[in-house]
Design a protein around this motif. Structure first.
Motif, short mmCIF file in Angstrom:
data_model
loop_
_atom_site.label_atom_id
_atom_site.label_comp_id
_atom_site.label_asym_id
_atom_site.label_seq_id
_atom_site.Cartn_x
_atom_site.Cartn_y
_atom_site.Cartn_z
N LEU A 14 3.85 5.68 -5.43
CA LEU A 14 3.78 6.32 -7.41
C LEU A 14 2.12 6.84 -7.25
N GLN A 15 1.50 6.81 -6.21
CA GLN A 15 0.59 7.63 -6.99
C GLN A 15 0.91 9.40 -6.57
N ASP A 16 1.81 9.32 -5.30
CA ASP A 16 1.57 10.61 -5.48
C ASP A 16 2.88 11.22 -6.20
N ARG A 17 3.68 10.54 -6.64
CA ARG A 17 3.99 11.28 -8.03
C ARG A 17 4.25 10.48 -9.65
N GLY A 18 2.55 10.72 -9.76
CA GLY A 18 1.88 10.54 -10.56
C GLY A 18 1.92 9.22 -10.93
N LEU A 19 2.38 8.05 -11.12
CA LEU A 19 2.06 7.12 -11.58
C LEU A 19 0.85 6.44 -10.83
N SER A 20 0.94 5.57 -11.70
CA SER A 20 -0.21 3.98 -10.71
C SER A 20 0.67 2.96 -11.40
N LYS A 73 0.80 -1.15 -0.13
CA LYS A 73 0.24 -0.10 0.19
C LYS A 73 0.95 1.03 -0.19
N LEU A 74 1.76 1.38 1.07
CA LEU A 74 3.26 2.41 0.82
C LEU A 74 3.87 2.59 -0.48
N LYS A 75 3.74 1.20 -1.44
CA LYS A 75 4.39 1.81 -2.41
C LYS A 75 3.19 2.52 -3.20
N VAL A 76 2.25 2.01 -3.35
CA VAL A 76 1.05 2.32 -4.69
C VAL A 76 1.53 3.45 -4.41
N GLN A 77 1.32 3.86 -2.55
CA GLN A 77 0.49 5.43 -2.80
C GLN A 77 2.08 6.42 -3.07
#
Length: 110
Positions: free
Chosen positions: A94-100, A88-92
């Motif tokens: 990535l999302q903070d950097r505009g990636l998914s 979950k931390l990894k996904v978050q």
């Protein structure tokens, strides 16, 4: 991966199916393991990747510690929870950097 020691018998057919007697499911977490008695298993031959004999002398020299079923299941649950939180931390991040990362259940089958 499942490690399931037991006594194997072959069923004579075209698939070479296996019958495992006195089977236990061995769960490893860190340096601990626990055995859950499972009884008789019938395994389709096409699903068998590896079959081998266990050297009981070498198995007794293992640095692993055997623990109760309840303890190993609790340790396994805690380990899975830790991995889920890390994911979950990894996904978050990535999302903070505009990636998914697309979820596996949303991917189309080709």
């Amino acid at each position: 991966m499942n490690y399931m020691p037991g006594t194997a018998s072959l069923i004579e057919d075209i698939d070479t199916n296996l019958v495992l007697h006195q089977t236990v499911e061995r769960i490893h977490v860190g340096k601990k393991y626990g055995d859950i008695p499972r009884g008789i298993f019938v395994v389709r031959g096409e699903n068998v990747v590896l079959l081998g004999e266990i050297d009981l002398e070498k198995e007794s020299d293992t640095p692993l510690q055997q623990v109760s079923i309840e303890e190993i299941l609790e340790e396994q649950r805690a380990e899975q929870q830790t991995k889920l939180e890390a994911e979950k931390l990894k996904v978050q991040a990535l999302q903070d950097r505009g990636l998914s990362i697309p979820r596996a259940d949303t991917l189309d089958e080709y």
